[in-house]
Write a protein that holds these residues in place. Structure first.
Motif, PDB file in Angstrom:
ATOM      1  N   TYR A 312       0.861  -1.176   0.000  1.00  9.65           N
ATOM      2  CA  TYR A 312       0.000   0.000   0.000  1.00  9.65           C
ATOM      3  C   TYR A 312       0.905   1.236   0.000  1.00  9.65           C
ATOM      4  O   TYR A 312       1.872   1.295   0.760  1.00  9.65           O
ATOM      5  N   ARG A 313       0.571   2.209  -0.845  1.00 11.19           N
ATOM      6  CA  ARG A 313       1.389   3.427  -0.929  1.00 11.19           C
ATOM      7  C   ARG A 313       0.624   4.624  -0.369  1.00 11.19           C
ATOM      8  O   ARG A 313      -0.584   4.762  -0.567  1.00 11.19           O
ATOM      9  N   LEU A 314       1.350   5.494   0.281  1.00 22.04           N
ATOM     10  CA  LEU A 314       0.794   6.739   0.789  1.00 22.04           C
ATOM     11  C   LEU A 314       0.464   7.676  -0.375  1.00 22.04           C
ATOM     12  O   LEU A 314       1.248   7.796  -1.331  1.00 22.04           O
ATOM     13  N   TYR A 315      -0.699   8.310  -0.304  1.00 17.46           N
ATOM     14  CA  TYR A 315      -1.093   9.327  -1.277  1.00 17.46           C
ATOM     15  C   TYR A 315      -1.361  10.636  -0.541  1.00 17.46           C
ATOM     16  O   TYR A 315      -1.810  10.648   0.605  1.00 17.46           O
ATOM     17  N   ARG A 316      -1.060  11.716  -1.244  1.00 18.54           N
ATOM     18  CA  ARG A 316      -1.335  13.039  -0.708  1.00 18.54           C
ATOM     19  C   ARG A 316      -1.869  13.896  -1.852  1.00 18.54           C
ATOM     20  O   ARG A 316      -1.243  13.986  -2.907  1.00 18.54           O
ATOM     21  N   LEU A 317      -3.067  14.476  -1.656  1.00 17.97           N
ATOM     22  CA  LEU A 317      -3.718  15.298  -2.673  1.00 17.97           C
ATOM     23  C   LEU A 317      -3.888  14.525  -3.981  1.00 17.97           C
ATOM     24  O   LEU A 317      -3.736  15.068  -5.080  1.00 17.97           O
ATOM     25  N   GLN A 318      -4.162  13.227  -3.869  1.00 15.89           N
ATOM     26  CA  GLN A 318      -4.398  12.319  -5.000  1.00 15.89           C
ATOM     27  C   GLN A 318      -3.119  11.956  -5.760  1.00 15.89           C
ATOM     28  O   GLN A 318      -3.184  11.287  -6.800  1.00 15.89           O
ATOM     29  N   TYR A 319      -1.949  12.339  -5.260  1.00 16.69           N
ATOM     30  CA  TYR A 319      -0.687  11.991  -5.902  1.00 16.69           C
ATOM     31  C   TYR A 319       0.067  10.964  -5.044  1.00 16.69           C
ATOM     32  O   TYR A 319       0.037  11.030  -3.812  1.00 16.69           O
ATOM     33  N   PRO A 320       0.776  10.021  -5.690  1.00 15.36           N
ATOM     34  CA  PRO A 320       1.559   9.055  -4.914  1.00 15.36           C
ATOM     35  C   PRO A 320       2.737   9.726  -4.216  1.00 15.36           C
ATOM     36  O   PRO A 320       3.322  10.683  -4.732  1.00 15.36           O
ATOM     37  N   VAL A 321       3.078   9.221  -3.042  1.00 18.61           N
ATOM     38  CA  VAL A 321       4.223   9.706  -2.273  1.00 18.61           C
ATOM     39  C   VAL A 321       5.313   8.644  -2.332  1.00 18.61           C
ATOM     40  O   VAL A 321       5.043   7.448  -2.170  1.00 18.61           O
ATOM     41  N   ILE A 322       6.547   9.069  -2.561  1.00 15.47           N
ATOM     42  CA  ILE A 322       7.651   8.137  -2.767  1.00 15.47           C
ATOM     43  C   ILE A 322       8.806   8.521  -1.859  1.00 15.47           C
ATOM     44  O   ILE A 322       9.187   9.698  -1.774  1.00 15.47           O
ATOM     45  N   ASN A 323       9.336   7.534  -1.168  1.00  9.87           N
ATOM     46  CA  ASN A 323      10.445   7.753  -0.241  1.00  9.87           C
ATOM     47  C   ASN A 323      11.554   6.774  -0.597  1.00  9.87           C
ATOM     48  O   ASN A 323      11.296   5.628  -0.943  1.00  9.87           O
ATOM     49  N   ASN A 324      12.800   7.229  -0.496  1.00  6.81           N
ATOM     50  CA  ASN A 324      13.912   6.406  -0.962  1.00  6.81           C
ATOM     51  C   ASN A 324      14.877   6.005   0.158  1.00  6.81           C
ATOM     52  O   ASN A 324      16.024   5.661  -0.101  1.00  6.81           O
TER      53      ASN A 324
END
Length: 433
Positions: A312-324
């Motif tokens: 499951y991926r975090l979304y914010r304002l309908q955009y995917p959030v990506i962490n590296n």
């Protein structure tokens, strides 16, 4: 010194030491208090809300296709609202059909981040019967076509391998007119034209217009290590603990939990019958498990799916959030063996309030498309999206905050990386699963 005097001094020292130790014990509060009853364990949770299939299986794009042109909403919130409407439309006459491409003058393509079993859509859409019992029927999009002659809508699901297809019908004239009016207004400001990439692993649509978006600085909350431990171990009072720097490790003979402060990684190596099939799908198992400890602490959506694992991926304002980072702070990942949770990694932060914002102009679509077409492995690219890069940083007062910055991302082998700058000669390998 007389013997009696020495004894008196020794007695005074012993009494004083005893008083100091007693006072220290009264005022010492252990960081981890042992739990001795199941009732206390049941109360431990991560503070999130309860989710169902509708909350976590959502499209990341809705495309209007007409006469070889492609449009989408400029604001992804409008796409989300349209999909919520579509979920209420009554779909009937479900049946298998041939897999030949169905053509129509006007069609809406609803695209999801990853392939999921078709049977999941029974819980997401308003269908009058079971879609399919084939667990291997995965879809990553479906199509709604306007049938002008009959004033109705046809819905098509095609499996990822192209071997199977299911069609349904929406007979409502009101739903037909609703979509028809959208196609009549695609020149309005709320819509934007898209480029189509076909050389990639699947069709990808990229907005033509250049975008300027906001970067966000968030305060955030972190879940306590004791709460995580109490959830992941049935008898936390018997768990051994070791600490190294800012990391904690809890373990028993068959379970191990690593807690980094902002993320956790759990493995379960207990023996179980691997030959016995699971009663429930990995989606059902993970959804129930995460809901049990209120683990959906933000807007998380299904991002990748296999027969035994789910992300499951975090979304914010309908955009995917990506962490590296090493411990991915933008995802929840679970792997199941039969009916047992064998792996569980996740972020332990939840975004709180916006502390600051700034504007960022993104690269235009021509540059993004040119860069992608330079990639020798373009056929492996599964998706191209605008996403928010999540990093944890410190302010001038030494307080941690989460920074979300928009950028163009590409997805290869279910891993996201920033689309590299044009003509750099190399591909950016930065990624997040």
């Amino acid at each position: 010194m007389k013997l009696e005097t020495a004894k008196s001094l020794l007695l005074i020292i012993l009494i004083g030491t005893s008083l100091i130790l007693t006072f220290g014990m009264w005022n010492y509060r252990a960081e981890y208090e042992p739990l001795n009853d199941d009732e206390s364990i049941d109360k431990a949770d991560l503070g999130g809300g309860q989710k169902n299939a509708n909350d976590v299986v959502k499209p990341n794009n809705v495309v209007f296709k007409i006469n070889g042109e492609f449009y989408s909403y400029e604001n992804p919130e409008d796409s989300a609202n349209l999909f919520e409407d579509i979920q209420t439309w009554e779909m009937t006459d479900l049946q298998s059909t041939d897999t030949e491409e169905k053509t129509a003058d006007a069609e809406v393509e609803i695209i999801f981040p990853t392939g999921v079993p078709l049977s999941l859509f029974e819980n997401i859409l308003n269908t009058d019967r079971t879609l399919t019992s084939n667990r291997n029927f995965y879809v990553d999009r479906f199509y709604i076509q306007l049938q002008e002659e009959d004033q109705l809508l046809k819905v098509y699901f095609v499996s990822l391998d192209g071997d199977e297809a299911v069609e349904g019908t929406i007979h409502s004239s009101a739903n037909y007119e609703q979509l028809l009016s959208m196609f009549s207004n695609l020149s309005d400001e709320e819509y934007e034209e898209n480029h189509l990439l076909t050389e990639t692993a699947r069709n990808i649509y990229i907005p033509v217009e250049e975008k300027t978006m906001q970067s966000f600085k968030y305060t955030f909350n972190t879940i306590k290590s004791a709460d995580v431990r109490n959830i992941m171990f049935t008898r936390p009072n018997l768990v051994s603990e070791s600490k190294s720097g800012e990391s904690l490790m809890y373990r028993t003979d068959d379970r191990q939990l690593n807690y980094t402060g902002n993320g956790m990684s759990f493995i379960n190596v207990a023996e179980w019958n691997k030959e016995e099939p699971a009663d429930k799908s990995v989606f059902q198992q993970s959804l129930e498990n995460i809901n049990e400890h209120a683990g959906f602490t933000d807007d998380y959506r299904v991002d990748s799916y296999t027969d035994d694992s789910i992300t499951y991926r975090l979304y914010r304002l309908q955009y995917p959030v990506i962490n590296n980072s090493y411990m991915d702070l933008s995802t929840i990942y679970q792997k199941w063996q039969s009916d047992q949770l064998s792996e569980y990694t996740r972020s332990l932060i939840s975004l709180d309030t916006v502390a600051n914002t700034s504007s960022k102009k993104l690269r235009d679509s021509d540059e993004i498309i040119s860069t992608i077409k330079q990639n020798k492995n373009i056929a492996d690219i599964q998706d191209v999206q605008i996403g928010y890069r999540l990093t944890v940083e410190k302010d001038v007062n030494g307080e941690d905050y989460a920074l979300l910055e928009p950028d163009w991302y590409q997805r290869v082998n279910d891993s996201w990386s920033v689309v590299p700058e044009k003509n750099t000669g190399t591909q950016n390998i930065e990624g997040g699963s």
